[in-house]
Design an enzyme around this catalytic site. Sequence first.
Site, short mmCIF file in Angstrom:
data_model
loop_
_atom_site.label_atom_id
_atom_site.label_comp_id
_atom_site.label_asym_id
_atom_site.label_seq_id
_atom_site.Cartn_x
_atom_site.Cartn_y
_atom_site.Cartn_z
N LYS A 1 91.79 49.04 -17.12
CA LYS A 1 91.69 49.02 -18.59
C LYS A 1 91.92 50.46 -19.05
O LYS A 1 91.01 51.28 -19.07
CB LYS A 1 90.30 48.53 -18.99
CG LYS A 1 90.20 47.90 -20.37
CD LYS A 1 90.62 48.79 -21.50
CE LYS A 1 89.63 49.87 -21.81
NZ LYS A 1 90.18 50.88 -22.77
N GLU B 1 80.81 69.16 -25.24
CA GLU B 1 82.14 69.34 -24.68
C GLU B 1 83.09 69.67 -25.82
O GLU B 1 83.17 68.91 -26.80
CB GLU B 1 82.58 67.99 -24.10
CG GLU B 1 82.74 67.97 -22.63
CD GLU B 1 83.31 66.64 -22.15
OE1 GLU B 1 83.04 65.59 -22.74
OE2 GLU B 1 84.02 66.69 -21.15
N CYS C 1 87.91 67.32 -18.51
CA CYS C 1 86.47 67.31 -18.21
C CYS C 1 86.09 68.57 -17.44
O CYS C 1 84.96 69.01 -17.48
CB CYS C 1 86.12 66.07 -17.41
SG CYS C 1 87.16 65.88 -15.96
N GLU D 1 82.64 58.93 -13.53
CA GLU D 1 83.13 60.31 -13.72
C GLU D 1 83.01 60.60 -15.20
O GLU D 1 83.80 60.10 -16.00
CB GLU D 1 84.60 60.41 -13.27
CG GLU D 1 84.83 60.16 -11.79
CD GLU D 1 84.35 61.30 -10.90
OE1 GLU D 1 83.94 62.34 -11.42
OE2 GLU D 1 84.36 61.12 -9.67
P1 NAD Z 1 85.65 57.53 -23.85
O1 NAD Z 1 84.36 57.43 -23.13
O2 NAD Z 1 85.67 57.40 -25.31
O3 NAD Z 1 86.65 56.40 -23.31
C1 NAD Z 1 86.94 56.25 -21.95
C2 NAD Z 1 87.41 54.83 -21.69
O4 NAD Z 1 86.34 53.94 -21.97
C3 NAD Z 1 88.58 54.39 -22.56
O5 NAD Z 1 89.39 53.52 -21.80
C4 NAD Z 1 87.89 53.62 -23.67
O6 NAD Z 1 88.74 52.66 -24.27
C5 NAD Z 1 86.77 52.95 -22.90
N1 NAD Z 1 85.62 52.58 -23.70
C6 NAD Z 1 85.17 53.13 -24.85
N2 NAD Z 1 84.06 52.49 -25.26
C7 NAD Z 1 83.81 51.52 -24.36
C8 NAD Z 1 82.79 50.53 -24.22
N3 NAD Z 1 81.81 50.40 -25.10
N4 NAD Z 1 82.84 49.70 -23.16
C9 NAD Z 1 83.82 49.82 -22.25
N5 NAD Z 1 84.81 50.73 -22.31
C10 NAD Z 1 84.80 51.58 -23.35
O7 NAD Z 1 86.31 58.88 -23.35
P2 NAD Z 1 87.72 59.49 -23.78
O8 NAD Z 1 87.55 60.08 -25.14
O9 NAD Z 1 88.82 58.53 -23.56
O10 NAD Z 1 87.88 60.64 -22.68
C11 NAD Z 1 87.29 61.87 -22.80
C12 NAD Z 1 86.03 61.91 -21.95
O11 NAD Z 1 86.32 61.60 -20.60
C13 NAD Z 1 85.41 63.28 -21.91
O12 NAD Z 1 84.01 63.19 -22.04
C14 NAD Z 1 85.78 63.80 -20.54
O13 NAD Z 1 84.93 64.78 -20.03
C15 NAD Z 1 85.74 62.56 -19.73
N6 NAD Z 1 86.53 62.71 -18.50
C16 NAD Z 1 85.86 62.84 -17.32
C17 NAD Z 1 86.57 63.02 -16.15
C18 NAD Z 1 85.85 63.16 -14.84
O14 NAD Z 1 86.48 62.97 -13.83
N7 NAD Z 1 84.56 63.47 -14.82
C19 NAD Z 1 87.97 63.06 -16.18
C20 NAD Z 1 88.62 62.94 -17.40
C21 NAD Z 1 87.89 62.75 -18.56
#
Ligand code: NAD
Length: 498
Positions: A195, A402, A305, A271
């Site tokens: 997804k 962040e 991240c 992650e």
């Molecule tokens: P996000 O949490 O908003 O979304 C991540 C994913 O989750 C997307 O596919 C989104 O559609 C989905 N999502 C959102 N709400 C959901 C819900 N209620 N139920 C299920 N799925 C849901 O994050 P983002 O804005 O897309 O990405 C940025 C974040 O990701 C930052 O916090 C960053 O640090 C983190 N990140 C972490 C790593 C790591 O390896 N630790 C790597 C890359 C990004």
Amino acid sequence: MKPTPAQKTTPLVSPASAAVVRDAATQLFIGGQWVSAKEDRTFAVVDPSTGNVIAGVSDGDIADGISAVDAAEMAATAWKATSPRRRSDVLMKCFHLVLEQAEWLAQLITVENGKALADARSEVSYAAEFFRWYAEEAVRAPGEYGPAPSGANQIIVNHEPIGIAVLVTPWNFPAAMATRKMAPALAAGCTCILKPAAETPLTALAIGEIMRQAGVPAGVVNIVTTRKAGPVVSAMLHDKRVRKLSFTGSTGVGRTLLREAADQVVSCSMELGGNAPFVVFDDADLETAVAGAMVAKMRNGGEACTAANRFYVQKGVVGEFTRRFAEEMAALKVGPGLAADTQLGPLITEAAVAKVERLVDDAVAKGARLVTGGSRSNGDGFYYQPTVLADVSPDAEILREEIFGPVAPVIAFETEDEVVRMANDTEYGLVSYVFSGDLKRALAVAGRLESGMVGINRGVVSDAAAPFGGMKQSGLGREGSHHGMLEYLETKYIAASW
Ligand code: NAD
């Protein structure tokens, strides 16, 4: 060789982006077929460099998510029984096909994510490495065998595929976060449903097509794009056939998904967010430290991240470090990611620009000094200037949240104990960076920092061969290396007598 499925896209407004997305897949990938969402709805994908719509992508619903679980279940028995060598060969073919299409994939990432083409090219190489690494790892599943202490029997420990995996990925690395999950899942013998983030679905779908071309059997990988992530993912996690969730994204959504997963006791790898400290001691080589700062802050335009979020610099060098760092930041060429000379593209959305603006304004209101940058860029697209803030107050929000943008707050420190205390003063614990000419000191400080990864005298740590992941509220589990495959394996112990 580009993806060829018969697809529809909405009218395109930017000629450069239009050429890139023309052949891109835009439907759901379920059971080896490209299909429209059952409700036949689509959602818009936007080019962050202009704000224009570049494609319409199928907007899956709960029923589509469950269809994908059906397809993953149909394929599960055969894929589990497929020899590790055969799985390895298919993953290696994925690696080669990604490299063959690398330039087009990089352009696709740039038009939907905004990042500079150089960053997108690096991401494609990194993404491809997960296919290669797990092609090599697929044939090395571990096991144990030995006598029980009582002498009564033998202890045999095997690892089996954990079952159907739901993989949820963010928009900031749309290719690498997908391959970092799909490659170990397939190597372990699991089938999966990906997804991807709604902001960047095209890259994930393109990788799905590459995997189809590489010979991944129907149903082993399914991709459901949707704007209703909450309900669709929740429905899949409440389907008893799903046994694994691997999530990369924000800590807030991670917490919600851990609660959802608890209902069926689904195994979770998380992650999550980061708040990386970047520590420079007086004895560091300043050229190395500034070069490291540029990479740790500006790789992916600050939308990583692993991005350095807080720069702690010892008193003796803080002036010189800040001056040289700000000079390099100010010299960055900002523009559309596809332009050849661009070093910093736009942020992902207008909301992301507003968040960065809020954090900078709050820091300045609390006494921070703007050394360079400090505002959004004029014109179309979601741009923010490369920014360095000095003398940032400990109560500034920018040190807690962040940033996810091209902004570097600098804070002076005096002693090792003081900087370790400040660096660890966060609920996050993904990565830290330490710069010092004294390796003994750097290793000692690395040992005291509460983070899953530490870079010493370097601003990048990511490597398919190394265990990537966080402590504290930055996550659970590891991705990459042999640790990454264990996340998709269940341990089975057999007590045997004969
Ligand atoms: P996000 O949490 O908003 O979304 C991540 C994913 O989750 C997307 O596919 C989104 O559609 C989905 N999502 C959102 N709400 C959901 C819900 N209620 N139920 C299920 N799925 C849901 O994050 P983002 O804005 O897309 O990405 C940025 C974040 O990701 C930052 O916090 C960053 O640090 C983190 N990140 C972490 C790593 C790591 O390896 N630790 C790597 C890359 C990004």
